[in-house]
Design a protein around this motif. Structure first.
Motif, PDB file in Angstrom:
ATOM      1  N   ALA A   9      31.450  -6.704  -8.327  1.00 20.74           N
ATOM      2  CA  ALA A   9      31.263  -7.077  -9.733  1.00 20.74           C
ATOM      3  C   ALA A   9      30.421  -8.352  -9.860  1.00 20.74           C
ATOM      4  O   ALA A   9      29.569  -8.447 -10.742  1.00 20.74           O
ATOM      5  N   LYS A  10      30.637  -9.326  -8.971  1.00 21.61           N
ATOM      6  CA  LYS A  10      29.826 -10.555  -8.986  1.00 21.61           C
ATOM      7  C   LYS A  10      28.364 -10.230  -8.714  1.00 21.61           C
ATOM      8  O   LYS A  10      27.466 -10.755  -9.384  1.00 21.61           O
ATOM      9  N   ALA A  11      28.123  -9.382  -7.727  1.00 26.02           N
ATOM     10  CA  ALA A  11      26.748  -8.993  -7.399  1.00 26.02           C
ATOM     11  C   ALA A  11      26.095  -8.278  -8.588  1.00 26.02           C
ATOM     12  O   ALA A  11      24.926  -8.521  -8.899  1.00 26.02           O
ATOM     13  N   ALA A  12      26.870  -7.430  -9.263  1.00 29.52           N
ATOM     14  CA  ALA A  12      26.349  -6.721 -10.433  1.00 29.52           C
ATOM     15  C   ALA A  12      25.925  -7.708 -11.516  1.00 29.52           C
ATOM     16  O   ALA A  12      24.878  -7.549 -12.138  1.00 29.52           O
ATOM     17  N   GLY A  13      26.733  -8.739 -11.736  1.00 26.51           N
ATOM     18  CA  GLY A  13      26.402  -9.751 -12.734  1.00 26.51           C
ATOM     19  C   GLY A  13      25.123 -10.499 -12.398  1.00 26.51           C
ATOM     20  O   GLY A  13      24.313 -10.795 -13.277  1.00 26.51           O
ATOM     21  N   LYS A  14      24.916 -10.772 -11.128  1.00 22.09           N
ATOM     22  CA  LYS A  14      23.711 -11.504 -10.701  1.00 22.09           C
ATOM     23  C   LYS A  14      22.458 -10.637 -10.773  1.00 22.09           C
ATOM     24  O   LYS A  14      21.357 -11.158 -10.865  1.00 22.09           O
ATOM     25  N   MET A  15      22.625  -9.322 -10.721  1.00 18.80           N
ATOM     26  CA  MET A  15      21.478  -8.403 -10.756  1.00 18.80           C
ATOM     27  C   MET A  15      21.287  -7.748 -12.123  1.00 18.80           C
ATOM     28  O   MET A  15      20.508  -6.810 -12.255  1.00 18.80           O
ATOM     29  N   ALA A  16      21.987  -8.247 -13.136  1.00 21.82           N
ATOM     30  CA  ALA A  16      21.882  -7.671 -14.486  1.00 21.82           C
ATOM     31  C   ALA A  16      20.422  -7.613 -14.929  1.00 21.82           C
ATOM     32  O   ALA A  16      19.687  -8.583 -14.792  1.00 21.82           O
ATOM     33  N   GLY A  17      20.011  -6.459 -15.430  1.00 24.41           N
ATOM     34  CA  GLY A  17      18.648  -6.267 -15.898  1.00 24.41           C
ATOM     35  C   GLY A  17      17.677  -5.849 -14.802  1.00 24.41           C
ATOM     36  O   GLY A  17      16.545  -5.486 -15.084  1.00 24.41           O
ATOM     37  N   LYS A  18      18.126  -5.892 -13.530  1.00 22.04           N
ATOM     38  CA  LYS A  18      17.244  -5.543 -12.404  1.00 22.04           C
ATOM     39  C   LYS A  18      17.731  -4.307 -11.647  1.00 22.04           C
ATOM     40  O   LYS A  18      16.944  -3.611 -11.022  1.00 22.04           O
ATOM     41  N   ALA A  19      19.051  -4.083 -11.662  1.00 20.55           N
ATOM     42  CA  ALA A  19      19.645  -2.939 -10.958  1.00 20.55           C
ATOM     43  C   ALA A  19      20.917  -2.543 -11.689  1.00 20.55           C
ATOM     44  O   ALA A  19      21.469  -3.322 -12.463  1.00 20.55           O
ATOM     45  N   ARG A  20      21.364  -1.319 -11.427  1.00 20.68           N
ATOM     46  CA  ARG A  20      22.609  -0.844 -12.027  1.00 20.68           C
ATOM     47  C   ARG A  20      23.627  -0.635 -10.916  1.00 20.68           C
ATOM     48  O   ARG A  20      23.284  -0.177  -9.833  1.00 20.68           O
ATOM     49  N   PHE A  21      24.874  -0.973 -11.202  1.00 21.20           N
ATOM     50  CA  PHE A  21      25.963  -0.869 -10.235  1.00 21.20           C
ATOM     51  C   PHE A  21      26.999   0.111 -10.763  1.00 21.20           C
ATOM     52  O   PHE A  21      27.417   0.009 -11.915  1.00 21.20           O
ATOM     53  N   ALA A  22      27.413   1.027  -9.897  1.00 23.59           N
ATOM     54  CA  ALA A  22      28.393   2.036 -10.287  1.00 23.59           C
ATOM     55  C   ALA A  22      29.410   2.216  -9.166  1.00 23.59           C
ATOM     56  O   ALA A  22      29.139   1.889  -8.008  1.00 23.59           O
ATOM     57  N   LYS A  23      30.585   2.723  -9.529  1.00 16.25           N
ATOM     58  CA  LYS A  23      31.659   2.984  -8.573  1.00 16.25           C
ATOM     59  C   LYS A  23      32.054   4.448  -8.698  1.00 16.25           C
ATOM     60  O   LYS A  23      32.205   4.956  -9.799  1.00 16.25           O
ATOM     61  N   LEU A  24      32.208   5.105  -7.538  1.00 14.58           N
ATOM     62  CA  LEU A  24      32.638   6.493  -7.530  1.00 14.58           C
ATOM     63  C   LEU A  24      33.866   6.607  -6.641  1.00 14.58           C
ATOM     64  O   LEU A  24      33.831   6.235  -5.469  1.00 14.58           O
ATOM     65  N   ASP A  25      34.955   7.105  -7.218  1.00 12.07           N
ATOM     66  CA  ASP A  25      36.221   7.273  -6.512  1.00 12.07           C
ATOM     67  C   ASP A  25      36.130   8.530  -5.643  1.00 12.07           C
ATOM     68  O   ASP A  25      36.104   9.646  -6.159  1.00 12.07           O
ATOM     69  N   THR A  26      36.094   8.348  -4.325  1.00 19.68           N
ATOM     70  CA  THR A  26      35.930   9.476  -3.412  1.00 19.68           C
ATOM     71  C   THR A  26      37.160  10.382  -3.380  1.00 19.68           C
ATOM     72  O   THR A  26      37.060  11.534  -2.971  1.00 19.68           O
ATOM     73  N   GLU A  27      38.296   9.869  -3.805  1.00 17.26           N
ATOM     74  CA  GLU A  27      39.500  10.696  -3.861  1.00 17.26           C
ATOM     75  C   GLU A  27      39.441  11.639  -5.064  1.00 17.26           C
ATOM     76  O   GLU A  27      39.832  12.800  -4.977  1.00 17.26           O
ATOM     77  N   ALA A  28      38.931  11.144  -6.182  1.00 17.84           N
ATOM     78  CA  ALA A  28      38.793  11.961  -7.382  1.00 17.84           C
ATOM     79  C   ALA A  28      37.641  12.959  -7.250  1.00 17.84           C
ATOM     80  O   ALA A  28      37.677  14.030  -7.863  1.00 17.84           O
ATOM     81  N   PHE A  29      36.633  12.613  -6.459  1.00 13.79           N
ATOM     82  CA  PHE A  29      35.449  13.463  -6.287  1.00 13.79           C
ATOM     83  C   PHE A  29      35.183  13.673  -4.796  1.00 13.79           C
ATOM     84  O   PHE A  29      34.240  13.115  -4.230  1.00 13.79           O
ATOM     85  N   PRO A  30      36.039  14.474  -4.138  1.00 16.42           N
ATOM     86  CA  PRO A  30      35.926  14.644  -2.684  1.00 16.42           C
ATOM     87  C   PRO A  30      34.605  15.266  -2.229  1.00 16.42           C
ATOM     88  O   PRO A  30      34.206  15.091  -1.085  1.00 16.42           O
ATOM     89  N   GLN A  31      33.915  15.971  -3.115  1.00 15.48           N
ATOM     90  CA  GLN A  31      32.630  16.565  -2.741  1.00 15.48           C
ATOM     91  C   GLN A  31      31.597  15.505  -2.383  1.00 15.48           C
ATOM     92  O   GLN A  31      30.615  15.776  -1.703  1.00 15.48           O
ATOM     93  N   SER A  32      31.833  14.266  -2.818  1.00 19.40           N
ATOM     94  CA  SER A  32      30.888  13.188  -2.502  1.00 19.40           C
ATOM     95  C   SER A  32      30.836  12.919  -0.997  1.00 19.40           C
ATOM     96  O   SER A  32      29.794  12.549  -0.466  1.00 19.40           O
ATOM     97  N   GLY A  33      31.952  13.143  -0.294  1.00 20.66           N
ATOM     98  CA  GLY A  33      32.000  12.904   1.145  1.00 20.66           C
ATOM     99  C   GLY A  33      31.014  13.756   1.909  1.00 20.66           C
ATOM    100  O   GLY A  33      30.250  13.252   2.741  1.00 20.66           O
ATOM    101  N   SER A  34      30.995  15.055   1.620  1.00 21.74           N
ATOM    102  CA  SER A  34      30.067  15.938   2.332  1.00 21.74           C
ATOM    103  C   SER A  34      28.646  15.805   1.798  1.00 21.74           C
ATOM    104  O   SER A  34      27.688  15.829   2.565  1.00 21.74           O
ATOM    105  N   LYS A  35      28.495  15.624   0.495  1.00 20.04           N
ATOM    106  CA  LYS A  35      27.159  15.520  -0.110  1.00 20.04           C
ATOM    107  C   LYS A  35      26.386  14.319   0.443  1.00 20.04           C
ATOM    108  O   LYS A  35      25.193  14.408   0.705  1.00 20.04           O
ATOM    109  N   PHE A  36      27.082  13.183   0.618  1.00 27.91           N
ATOM    110  CA  PHE A  36      26.406  11.962   1.049  1.00 27.91           C
ATOM    111  C   PHE A  36      26.733  11.550   2.481  1.00 27.91           C
ATOM    112  O   PHE A  36      26.363  10.468   2.903  1.00 27.91           O
TER     113      PHE A  36
END
Length: 142
Positions: A78-105
């Motif tokens: 969250a601190k890194a996201a605040g420092k990069m505001a306007g330059k990059a976007r930060f997101a969180k993906l719960d791998t337990e809620a979306f298990p397909q992310s494990g094989s996809k990535f």
């Protein structure tokens, strides 16, 4: 010139003039912030849309609630996201809620940060890091 961004709330594509990226642009459909200064919880479908459409860096923290290092890194992310505001976007993906992310990535361990830009993975970093470490990692391989 305008850049394309997918809304991290509704998934709708938006065009934002370069000079407006740091001025708090909002989604034309749902009104959500397009360049938020803190990480946004996203779904797998929103991630797929954003990684294909976004023309600014998208940094995704793949995590799970049971993971101690993931919980320790959350405030640093969250601190890194605040420092990069306007330059990059930060997101969180719960791998337990979306298990397909494990094989996809090809996720072998969490927390895992993956930086996407222009539809492709630019870099990845496994393990918990402080905010300064995240920013340093982001500055490599631009």
């Amino acid at each position: 010139m305008a850049v394309k961004l997918a809304c991290l709330e509704c998934g709708q594509g938006n065009r934002v003039p370069d000079e407006k990226l740091g001025a708090g642009p909002k989604c034309g459909t749902c009104g959500a912030a397009l360049m938020p200064s803190k990480p946004v919880e996203i779904t797998f479908d929103i991630l797929e849309m954003a990684r294909r459409l976004d023309e600014v860096p998208l940094v995704v923290d793949f995590w799970a609630g049971w993971c101690g290092p993931c919980r320790m890194m959350a405030p640093e992310f969250a601190k890194a996201a605040g420092k990069m505001a306007g330059k990059a976007r930060f997101a969180k993906l719960d791998t337990e809620a979306f298990p397909q992310s494990g094989s996809k990535f090809g996720i072998r361990g969490i927390p895992l940060l993956i930086r996407f830009k222009d539809g492709r993975e630019v870099s990845r970093q496994a393990g918990a890091m402080p905010a300064d470490g995240i920013l340093q990692w982001m500055s490599k391989d631009k």
